[in-house]
Design an enzyme around this catalytic site. Structure first.
Site, PDB file in Angstrom:
ATOM      1  N   ARG A  32       0.816  -1.218   0.000  1.00  0.00           N
ATOM      2  CA  ARG A  32       0.000   0.000   0.000  1.00  0.00           C
ATOM      3  C   ARG A  32       0.853   1.273   0.000  1.00  0.00           C
ATOM      4  NH1 ARG A  32      -4.123   2.199   4.733  1.00  0.00           N
ATOM      5  NH2 ARG A  32      -5.623   3.260   3.369  1.00  0.00           N
TER       6      ARG A  32
ATOM      7  N   SER B 156      -7.575   6.750  -0.099  1.00  0.00           N
ATOM      8  CA  SER B 156      -7.229   5.329  -0.165  1.00  0.00           C
ATOM      9  C   SER B 156      -8.090   4.636   0.873  1.00  0.00           C
ATOM     10  CB  SER B 156      -5.744   5.121   0.143  1.00  0.00           C
ATOM     11  OG  SER B 156      -5.444   3.735   0.227  1.00  0.00           O
ATOM     12  N   SER B 157      -8.974   3.755   0.434  1.00  0.00           N
ATOM     13  CA  SER B 157      -9.915   3.115   1.357  1.00  0.00           C
ATOM     14  C   SER B 157      -9.194   2.230   2.364  1.00  0.00           C
ATOM     15  CB  SER B 157     -10.932   2.279   0.580  1.00  0.00           C
ATOM     16  OG  SER B 157     -11.667   3.083  -0.300  1.00  0.00           O
ATOM     17  N   ALA B 158      -9.848   1.993   3.499  1.00  0.00           N
ATOM     18  CA  ALA B 158      -9.291   1.112   4.518  1.00  0.00           C
ATOM     19  C   ALA B 158      -9.032  -0.272   3.921  1.00  0.00           C
ATOM     20  CB  ALA B 158     -10.248   1.001   5.699  1.00  0.00           C
TER      21      ALA B 158
END
Length: 380
Positions: free
Chosen positions: A35, A91-93
């Site tokens: 990530r 940025s999504s979890a």
């Protein structure tokens, strides 16, 4: 200092142990796609508003990147002339990313259309799982897309990327086996269904009211409809073309047509997802929010189809309810709450959505033929 590789490995291990990641090929894609390669070194924010800067606080930056939480990468569409502080890209979890990709039921050789490239991490995960040539991703914001292109190149991934409003899909590449949206919608765009093959799945966050959403994997049928059961609550930014206008509540400065007192807290149920979500679609065309109202934190309700409104606020050991306008909005909320209770207070996973060929949206309980509520097009 814990390294990026160690944090990355620990995050994926956690997602596997929790059951959010199950598919072995998808697990491998997550392990191959760190990530941190997709988070800006400066300028991003945590959901709590903490500024992240890798250059000055590398440990804090890395800890935030590998926490199971969203990271805000743009506010106010990148326009400093509109300083509302409204998140407009993120940025999504990781848990949510895993849940959505598992819901897509990805298979080798499938072709996927992604709506909303964002940071590029989700597109990279899809490319790692299915191959770069099988992934097309669309982003409406040129600045956001430039960052995603750079991150994708640095990570060694090369899906097809277009600067385009995702609401209309991408017809040249259709039909797709899967269409996956990384933004929420109140109305599932017809283009997404038409550009997904029969038997394919449209995976999208769905919401009747901004802030109270669910994951909706919808299987496309031969008649042009799409249907599926909701899978858990989540919150996503709305598709830009479906945002609500920044309009004040109709109750501002208005005198009530009716005032009454209630002795059971009416505010908390509408501020907690489990009890608020069904009311958001059982009552048509409305919105709500919290605001200090002199005696404490109150709740305002405002119709989107006219000047009707309601407000509720604490008054000593009871609560005051006021409402005005042609609709008795608070009465509608009470009736919907009573209906939900009479149905056994079902949670969100017992509900589902059908989008008919004529684009009528119907939320149903337990089965498509069960009790249902036609979801009215919001007035904006």
């Amino acid at each position: 200092m814990i390294t990026a590789d160690q944090r990355h490995a620990a995050l994926i291990d956690t997602l596997v142990r929790s059951g959010e990641l199950v598919d072995d090929r998808l697990i491998a894609a997550f392990r191959a796609t760190p990530r941190h390669l997709f988070i800006p070194e400066a300028g991003a924010l945590t959901v709590h508003g903490t500024v992240l800067d890798r250059r000055t606080s590398p440990d804090a930056w890395l800890a935030a990147v590998y926490a199971d939480d969203a990271i805000i990468t743009q506010v106010d569409d990148g326009d400093p002339a509109r300083p509302r502080g409204r998140p407009t890209s993120s940025s999504s979890a990781p848990t949510i990313v895993a849940r959505m990709l598992e819901a897509a039921d990805l298979r080798d050789g499938q072709r996927v259309l992604e709506i909303g490239t964002g940071t590029g991490w989700n597109a990279a995960l899809l490319a790692a799982r299915l191959g770069d040539a099988n992934v097309t991703t669309l982003e409406v914001d040129a600045e956001v897309l430039a960052g995603a292109r750079s991150a994708l190149a640095a990570s060694g991934r090369s899906p097809t990327v277009h600067l385009r409003d995702g609401e209309t899909g991408y017809p040249p590449g259709a039909p797709y086996d899967r269409t996956i949206a990384t933004c929420s919608v109140t109305r599932v765009p017809r283009a997404w269904i038409e550009q997904t093959r029969v038997g394919g799945i449209v995976v999208t966050p769905w919401t009747a009211m901004e802030g109270a959403g669910v994951l909706a994997p919808l299987t496309v049928a031969a008649d042009g409809s799409a249907a599926g059961r909701f899978r858990g609550g989540l919150g996503f930014m709305l598709l830009r073309g479906q945002r609500s206008p920044d309009a004040p509540s109709h109750d501002i400065g208005a005198e009530p047509d009716e005032t009454r007192l209630v002795d059971v807290d009416p505010i908390t149920p509408l501020t907690e997802f489990a009890t608020a979500f069904p009311i958001t679609f059982m009552v048509p065309r409305w919105r709500m929010g919290l605001r200090r109202m002199g005696t404490g934190m109150g709740l305002w309700l405002s119709a989107t189809d006219g000047p009707s409104w309601a407000r509720v606020y604490p008054y000593g050991s009871v609560w005051t309810v006021e409402q005005g306008g042609p609709r008795s909005l608070w009465d509608e909320v009470e009736s919907a709450t009573a209906e939900w209770n009479a149905l056994g207070s079902p949670d969100q996973d017992r509900f589902g959505l059908t989008v008919a060929p004529d684009d009528r949206h119907r939320v149903w309980l337990d089965t498509p033929n069960g009790p249902g509520w036609d979801f009215a097009q919001p007035n904006r």
